[in-house]
Design a protein around this motif. Sequence first.
Motif: not given
Lengths: 199, 294
Positions: A94-95, A98, A102, A164, A167-169, A173-176, A178-179, A183
């Motif tokens: 995740v980092a 991110s 950028r 992203y 995500f803002n909407l 957002l759940s970790l599953k 996110v991953y 991918y």
Amino acid sequence: MYCSMVNFQFRKASALSSSITGLCRSRKTFGKISKFSGLLSPVCQVADGHAQRLKHQITYKAYVPPCYQDHDHKNMALKRPMSPHLTVYAPTLVAMTSIGQRITGTLLAAYALLLSGATLFLPNGIETYVSIIQSLDLSKTTIFILKLLVGLPFGFHYFNGIRYCMFNLGKWLSLKDVYATAYLTFVLTGVIVIFFAFL
Amino acid sequence: MPKLSEQFYKIIRFSFRNYSSKTETKPKKDVDPCRTFKIYRFGGILSKEQPKIQSYELDVSTCGKMVLDALIKIKDKDPTLTFRRSCREGICGSCAINLQGMNCLSCITEIPPAKTITILPLPHMYVIRDLVVDMTHFFNGYDSIRPYLVRKNDGAIGKTQLAQSIKDNEKMVGLYECVLCSCCSTSCPSYWWNGRRFLGPATLLHAYRWVIDSRDDDTEQRLYELRDSFKAFKCHTIMNCSLACPKGLHPAKAIMNLKRLISGLDKKPVPEIDPGKFKSGGDSGSGKNKKCCP
């Protein structure tokens, strides 16, 4: 106080230096010295000629509240070290996505600036530069790889950007998720960039 | 380069194992119980020495299976090792450390099956001594969001029970369990660079907890106070916080909901039951006439 008054007796011979007045808390006691002339030698010893407070004497100072320093200044003044961060923290997916977002964003902005700067300042129009690249006679694989490298920031930033925005909407957002979406981003980026590199 | 991708896969496996809905499979390979613990040491500002990493050999079969047990066993051998701990069950949040690059609570984290175990203090905090860090700005940030119930026109809080429906109470599940260990905040790169003005995931989780509490009346003011470029909006959804939380909470989701509330995209729903429902009509000054407390 008692001790200082007694000491005074023994110091009578020496001149009334400022060090002796320093011993005596108030000048008033000077007059009372004669009463104590018959006493035994004092228990406390004082160094000659130096203004020193006797050990038992309690001195009171006015309370000065500590000067407020913000967290950083206080700790820097105390010379505390900072615990390691960037060099030691695990590079989580995740980092990395991110910071990748950028970095690719800055790269794309740099592309745009370079392109616009080049159009403004470089002479002879775009055909000359296209023919310069053609004259380099690079092999097909080299061209393919170069196109891949140039196109990767576009693809990654685009698909990650969608991620992203979702995500803002409040979605995915759940970790599953996110991953899973990370991918998916990688796969889509790969597909699209390779497709465009082939063209 | 290959080492970096190895790390990626390790973290991915770690995350999936901890957050997947499937039953966990135990790691197959057996590691020799004699492990090397590499621990960050710093003697304090008066010792005038530089921080360093010290290695300790420990047979983990002689101590309990949690990292805190290993630390205590090492402290038996080297009493100068300093670390915070209190409850040994993951409820106080004192023992937060950085283990193998990830933040966790040492009392509830098993000793990982690795030959070398690296223990460092929480990242980007001023070190007081060894693994003990200065948490002042973290707690100051927490205090600044007014983490208490605010009722308007209610007289003194605590005279009657405030009513809350079960659905409204369930909204706070996953928010009230935060123990303020600061594992999440100290894992957030944004908090590293902007920690004095950005509140950090832990504080924002609590801010969200007080905002969506149906019994709280001061929502508007709370959201207004968070309305600047740094306090909440320096969160760039890096999501390191949710990975680091030792209690399994999801600060990133709470912060996203909070951001939507601050910006006005969402509105806090009206409480299902009026919180003042059990207040008897007519406030008496002394409270002696109230039915609840004798």
